[in-house]
Write a protein that holds these residues in place. Structure first.
Motif, PDB file in Angstrom:
ATOM      1  N   THR A 150       0.839  -1.204   0.000  1.00 42.61           N
ATOM      2  CA  THR A 150       0.000   0.000   0.000  1.00 42.61           C
ATOM      3  C   THR A 150       0.873   1.252   0.000  1.00 42.61           C
ATOM      4  N   TRP A 151       1.910   1.240   0.817  1.00 46.61           N
ATOM      5  CA  TRP A 151       2.823   2.395   0.839  1.00 46.61           C
ATOM      6  C   TRP A 151       3.514   2.575  -0.505  1.00 46.61           C
ATOM      7  N   LEU A 152       3.923   1.468  -1.126  1.00 45.82           N
ATOM      8  CA  LEU A 152       4.581   1.556  -2.431  1.00 45.82           C
ATOM      9  C   LEU A 152       3.638   2.093  -3.501  1.00 45.82           C
ATOM     10  N   VAL A 153       2.369   1.732  -3.415  1.00 49.17           N
ATOM     11  CA  VAL A 153       1.387   2.274  -4.357  1.00 49.17           C
ATOM     12  C   VAL A 153       1.279   3.784  -4.162  1.00 49.17           C
ATOM     13  N   LEU A 154       1.228   4.217  -2.905  1.00 50.11           N
ATOM     14  CA  LEU A 154       1.139   5.655  -2.628  1.00 50.11           C
ATOM     15  C   LEU A 154       2.391   6.401  -3.103  1.00 50.11           C
ATOM     16  N   ALA A 155       3.524   5.739  -3.041  1.00 47.72           N
ATOM     17  CA  ALA A 155       4.800   6.367  -3.394  1.00 47.72           C
ATOM     18  C   ALA A 155       5.237   6.037  -4.814  1.00 47.72           C
ATOM     19  N   TRP A 156       4.325   5.644  -5.666  1.00 42.87           N
ATOM     20  CA  TRP A 156       4.673   5.140  -6.983  1.00 42.87           C
ATOM     21  C   TRP A 156       5.548   6.105  -7.787  1.00 42.87           C
ATOM     22  N   LYS A 157       5.405   7.418  -7.565  1.00 41.50           N
ATOM     23  CA  LYS A 157       6.177   8.393  -8.343  1.00 41.50           C
ATOM     24  C   LYS A 157       7.667   8.342  -8.020  1.00 41.50           C
ATOM     25  N   VAL A 158       8.020   8.001  -6.782  1.00 42.21           N
ATOM     26  CA  VAL A 158       9.434   7.990  -6.388  1.00 42.21           C
ATOM     27  C   VAL A 158       9.933   6.611  -5.975  1.00 42.21           C
TER      28      VAL A 158
END
Length: 189
Positions: A150-158
């Motif tokens: 979930t965190w990786l999805v939220l941080a997909w841009k970086v």
């Protein structure tokens, strides 16, 4: 807060800006990405090499897993009725196909995360598998991997900055940065 033509723009707080927008946080996401990716690729590789997942007895592992989940549902433990119905009526009759989907899906998610290629998409599908396993009554590392996904999805841009996304996202573009071919966006036609 800014008001632009009846739209209120709420400024992003510094913590979420750092975590989800700034490439300064990319090293944090690299560590999380590699851990989650390694977890997926090793689990998937073991399944690919197993006869009961993708070999001569393909589907056997899924059948055993689903029957265990259905037994939990019958006892009123850990598996909700609607998910038990899905397992019994969709997964169980197609166990062989689901065996291949799970095994190769885990490897693909792992590769995407390790290489940092389409990180947000890979993390989304990893999280979807984690939730599926949780709904089926299997805890293991699924809650932790789901949180990281979930965190990786939220941080997909970086999250894929130290990976192929650094170039892939520039090449593929994002829906808000693509240039229309005829100068007009499709929704404005």
């Amino acid at each position: 807060m800014q008001n632009r033509q009846n739209e209120i723009i709420i400024p992003e707080n510094p913590v979420s800006h750092f975590l989800f927008t700034s490439t300064k946080s990319a090293a944090i996401w690299l560590i999380i990405r590699l851990y989650v990716g390694y977890s997926w690729i090793t689990a998937g590789w073991k399944k690919i090499q197993s006869d009961s997942w993708t070999g001569d007895a393909a589907g056997g592992a899924i059948q055993g897993f689903v029957k265990g989940s259905l037994a939990k549902a019958a006892e009123g433990k850990d598996v909700t009725g609607w998910y038990a119905w899905f397992l019994e009526n969709v997964v169980l009759p197609n166990a062989k196909v689901f065996g291949f989907f799970v095994a190769y899906g885990e490897v693909l998610v792992g590769l995407g995360l390790i290489l940092g290629c389409l990180t947000g998409i890979a993390a989304f599908f990893g999280g979807l598998m984690n939730v599926s396993f949780l709904f089926a009554g299997t805890v293991s590392t699924n809650p932790l991997l789901f949180i990281f996904a979930t965190w990786l999805v939220l941080a997909w841009k970086v999250a894929g900055w130290y990976g192929l996304d650094r170039w892939a996202l520039s090449y593929l573009g994002t829906p808000w940065t693509r240039k229309p071919r005829d100068g007009v966006l499709p929704m404005n036609k």
